[in-house]
Write an enzyme that holds these catalytic residues in place. Sequence first.
Site, mmCIF file in Angstrom:
data_model
loop_
_atom_site.group_PDB
_atom_site.id
_atom_site.type_symbol
_atom_site.label_atom_id
_atom_site.label_comp_id
_atom_site.label_asym_id
_atom_site.label_seq_id
_atom_site.Cartn_x
_atom_site.Cartn_y
_atom_site.Cartn_z
ATOM 1 N N ASP A 8 -3.909 -37.592 5.984
ATOM 2 C CA ASP A 8 -4.121 -39.001 6.318
ATOM 3 C C ASP A 8 -3.671 -39.175 7.771
ATOM 4 O OD1 ASP A 8 -1.353 -39.069 6.222
ATOM 5 O OD2 ASP A 8 -1.216 -40.631 4.685
ATOM 6 N N CYS A 66 0.485 -35.447 4.457
ATOM 7 C CA CYS A 66 0.630 -36.903 4.620
ATOM 8 C C CYS A 66 2.063 -37.164 5.063
ATOM 9 C CB CYS A 66 0.259 -37.651 3.334
ATOM 10 S SG CYS A 66 1.309 -37.307 1.912
ATOM 11 N N THR A 68 4.823 -37.954 3.381
ATOM 12 C CA THR A 68 5.831 -37.307 2.536
ATOM 13 C C THR A 68 5.374 -36.007 1.890
ATOM 14 O OG1 THR A 68 4.999 -38.498 0.621
ATOM 15 C CG2 THR A 68 6.774 -39.565 1.865
ATOM 16 N N HIS A 99 5.271 -18.365 -8.934
ATOM 17 C CA HIS A 99 5.490 -18.835 -10.306
ATOM 18 C C HIS A 99 4.445 -19.840 -10.774
ATOM 19 C CE1 HIS A 99 10.088 -17.778 -10.546
ATOM 20 N NE2 HIS A 99 9.341 -16.767 -10.137
ATOM 21 N N HIS A 134 4.658 -16.422 -16.352
ATOM 22 C CA HIS A 134 4.195 -17.619 -15.641
ATOM 23 C C HIS A 134 2.758 -17.967 -16.019
ATOM 24 C CE1 HIS A 134 7.896 -17.382 -13.509
ATOM 25 N NE2 HIS A 134 7.607 -16.160 -13.071
HETATM 26 C C1 RB5 Z 1 1.027 -43.606 4.300
HETATM 27 O O1 RB5 Z 1 1.687 -44.658 4.902
HETATM 28 C C2 RB5 Z 1 1.969 -42.838 3.388
HETATM 29 O O2 RB5 Z 1 2.195 -43.551 2.222
HETATM 30 C C3 RB5 Z 1 1.416 -41.464 3.096
HETATM 31 O O3 RB5 Z 1 1.273 -40.762 4.277
HETATM 32 C C4 RB5 Z 1 2.260 -40.575 2.214
HETATM 33 O O4 RB5 Z 1 3.561 -40.480 2.695
HETATM 34 C C5 RB5 Z 1 2.214 -40.788 0.783
HETATM 35 O O5 RB5 Z 1 2.806 -40.009 0.007
#
Ligand code: RB5
Length: 150
Positions: A8, A66, A68, A99, A134
Site C-alpha cells: 500500500d 504495508c 505494520t 515450519h 509440519h
Molecule cells: C494504512 O494506514 C495501514 O493501516 C496499513 O498500512 C497497515 O499498517 C495495515 O496493517
Amino acid sequence: MKLAIGSDHRGRDAALHLEKRLRDAGHEIVAMAVLGEGEIGDYPDAASVVGRSVASGEAARGILICGTGLGMAIAANKIQGVRAATAHDEITAELSRSHLDANVCCLSADLLGLRLIEKIVDRWLTIEFEGGRHQRRIEKINAIEAGEGD
Ligand code: RB5
C-alpha cells in the site's frame, strides 16, 4: 524465482526498492501491485493481487509490505492456498518457511529499516519447508480452509 510484490502507500518505497534488488539478483517479478507516487490506497487491494498470483501458481512466492505487515497477512490469508506470515526478523522469516511453508511474506515498512527488510527477504527466499511433522499441521490448516468439521 517467480515473485509477486505488492504494497500500500506505506510500503511503496520499500516495495520498489525490493523489486529492483530482486530483479538484479535474477528473480522474475511476475506481478507488481504498487500505487503511483503520492497515491493513497488500501492494503487488501495489493494483498488480493499478490495472493491470487501465488495461489494460481503464476508466482512461486509473494511479498507484501504495508505499515505494520499485519493487514496484508489478514487479507492475503483469505485466499485459498495462501499461507501469509508477517516476519519481523530473520528468525521469524526462517521459521515461517521451515515450519509453516509460508508462501507470502508480509513486512512492516513502519517498523523495519530497509537493510533489515533486505536481510529478512534474502533469508526467507532461501529456506526450504522441512515437511515431516509440519506437513501434518499444514494439512490441518488446509482442512480448516476447506470447511471440514463445520
Ligand atoms: C494504512 O494506514 C495501514 O493501516 C496499513 O498500512 C497497515 O499498517 C495495515 O496493517
